[in-house]
Design an enzyme around this catalytic site. Structure first.
Site, PDB file in Angstrom:
ATOM      1  N   HIS A  45       8.065 -18.031  37.947  1.00  0.00           N
ATOM      2  CA  HIS A  45       6.904 -17.257  37.495  1.00  0.00           C
ATOM      3  C   HIS A  45       5.598 -17.913  37.956  1.00  0.00           C
ATOM      4  O   HIS A  45       4.556 -17.252  38.052  1.00  0.00           O
ATOM      5  CB  HIS A  45       6.928 -17.152  35.967  1.00  0.00           C
ATOM      6  CG  HIS A  45       6.124 -16.018  35.417  1.00  0.00           C
ATOM      7  ND1 HIS A  45       5.127 -15.375  36.123  1.00  0.00           N
ATOM      8  CD2 HIS A  45       6.159 -15.402  34.201  1.00  0.00           C
ATOM      9  CE1 HIS A  45       4.585 -14.423  35.378  1.00  0.00           C
ATOM     10  NE2 HIS A  45       5.186 -14.422  34.212  1.00  0.00           N
ATOM     11  N   ASP A  47      15.523   0.635  48.274  1.00  0.00           N
ATOM     12  CA  ASP A  47      16.687   1.166  48.998  1.00  0.00           C
ATOM     13  C   ASP A  47      16.910   0.330  50.257  1.00  0.00           C
ATOM     14  O   ASP A  47      16.096   0.348  51.176  1.00  0.00           O
ATOM     15  CB  ASP A  47      16.430   2.635  49.353  1.00  0.00           C
ATOM     16  CG  ASP A  47      17.598   3.295  50.057  1.00  0.00           C
ATOM     17  OD1 ASP A  47      18.581   2.600  50.392  1.00  0.00           O
ATOM     18  OD2 ASP A  47      17.523   4.517  50.283  1.00  0.00           O
TER      19      ASP A  47
END
Length: 439
Positions: A158, A380
């Site tokens: 993070h 995708d």
């Protein structure tokens, strides 16, 4: 491993390091952390993408496609392949990203049932909570199921990336996979975080305050449930309520009810502050493109809500939404120095002093973070869009992260909620909550 009525075997097939396909120039070997980055914990934030069986594509082809496109993408995202040094900068030495391949001995749909989804998430996401000095800054796990379905998971410190950064990286990686045999897609992330919030010397970030007694569960709100909550907010006098606004008010009220139910001591009638904190993406405020890399986030918070305000649903809903709208408008007018996460947390702690509260951990503060609208369901790699996207952030007490959840051509919201065990037990039985969530 076991969960409920299912037992699943897993096997680690391989581990390798994926390096940028072209070496990072010496002139770019040091990437300074921003002041915001320096004050973010070294935890691992992971996102997993489940895909149905890619017909006619061999596992070896999928692996090679992912690894080659990842290597190509890291040329532009070169800090991800380096190491964080002394909470100061990233040494962009092209060490690479760890790539783990796992076999999961079950059919994917068997663990994507609602009651097993937390288990499914734990199976496919990298087994990291924090990122140590010997770990790679980022990690990928490719999981194969017996049915041919697969999951691709990405985890990163993070300290290097927020949700917006992860969304941009996954979009670029997937596009690189689709155009692997050509040069049509060249990622162009904007590495400017340090110029927005310049690093400072000798910043020490304390250890991440996880709660051992916390449990995390997901609750799915279909589109029609969210529309009902929005209609109710309009009836209460709220103009043009958003999905996130109504869910923030609704879930924080349910959390307060649960907390009262779980508490052994009801504060002897004292009405303590019950602040609702909202994370905010600073890119639109700073007029930065969405592909800007780093922790470009901050918080704003309600100032006048008391925990007993929950008793009146109408007034509580109006109070939460109007308070957060007012504070969001204020934050848009702040200087960059006042916009940082640290500056806003200091402002939050200062606001509690009128109640003689010196430590915000002593009260029931509620944190809401929206990952809605990030295009995770468009990731995708060439074999279709994901059927489910899951998220893991280390357990923070009284925290909810919202993500889009597909319902046909529309989207509901999946709320990932973290409470202490007793409070969660009361929360998940809340009758009003159960009227709106999907099974």
């Amino acid at each position: 491993m076991e969960s409920g009525k299912i037992s699943v075997e897993t096997e680690t097939l391989s581990k390798t390091l994926i390096k940028p396909s072209s070496p990072t120039p010496q002139s770019l070997s040091r990437y300074n952390l921003s002041y915001n980055d320096q004050n973010i914990y070294q935890t691992c934030v992971s996102v997993g993408f489940f895909y149905e069986n890619p017909d006619g594509i061999e596992i070896s082809t999928i692996r090679e496609q992912l690894q080659n496109s990842l290597s190509k993408t890291l040329v532009s995202y070169y800090p991800f392949a380096g190491k964080v040094v002394k909470n100061d900068y990233i040494h962009c030495n092209d060490d690479g990203i760890e790539f783990v391949e796992v076999r999961i001995r079950c059919r994917m749909n068997d663990i994507l049932k609602y009651e097993l989804r937390s288990y499914a998430r734990d199976l496919v996401l990298p087994k990291r909570v924090t990122v140590g000095s010997e770990d790679t800054t980022a990690i990928v796990q490719l999981s194969h199921f017996d049915c041919g379905g697969l999951a691709v998971a990405f985890g990163i410190s993070h300290k290097v990336a927020d949700g917006g950064t992860i969304a941009s990286f996954m979009k670029d990686w997937a596009a690189s996979a689709c155009y692997l045999s050509s040069s049509h897609h060249v990622p162009t992330p904007l590495l400017v975080s340090d110029s927005i919030f310049p690093r400072q010397d000798n910043i020490i970030c304390e250890q991440f305050p996880t709660s051992k007694n916390c449990v995390e569960k997901t609750f799915i709100f279909p589109p029609e449930a969210i529309e009902k909550l929005k209609s109710k907010a309009v009836e209460f006098g709220i103009e043009k309520p958003t999905r996130v606004e109504v869910l923030t008010a609704f879930l924080s009220r349910c959390a307060t009810v649960a907390g009262k139910s779980a508490a052994k001591n009801n504060n002897c009638g004292q009405s303590l502050p019950f602040p609702v904190l909202q994370a905010i993406n600073l890119r639109p405020i700073l007029e930065l493109p969405q592909n800007s890399v780093g922790n470009l986030v901050s918080i704003y918070f309600s100032r006048t809500i008391k925990e007993n305000d929950y008793l009146n649903e109408k007034e509580y809903t109006k109070l939460v939404i109007n308070e957060l709208r007012k504070e969001k408008q204020k934050i848009k007018n702040l200087s960059r120095e006042k916009l940082t996460y640290v500056a806003q947390m200091e402002e939050f702690v200062k606001s509690l002093k009128e109640f003689d509260i010196s430590n915000f951990l002593d009260i029931d503060a509620y944190l809401s973070d929206s990952w809605c609208r990030f295009p995770f369901y468009d990731v995708d790699f060439g074999w279709g869009k994901p059927i489910w996207v899951c998220l893991f952030q280390p357990y923070i007490k009284n925290c909810v992260v919202m993500m889009d959840y597909p319902f046909g051509d529309d989207y509901g919201i999946e709320a990932i909620v973290s409470f202490e065990q007793e409070k969660m037990s009361a929360f998940e039985k809340n009758e009003q909550l159960l009227q709106f969530v999907s099974n």
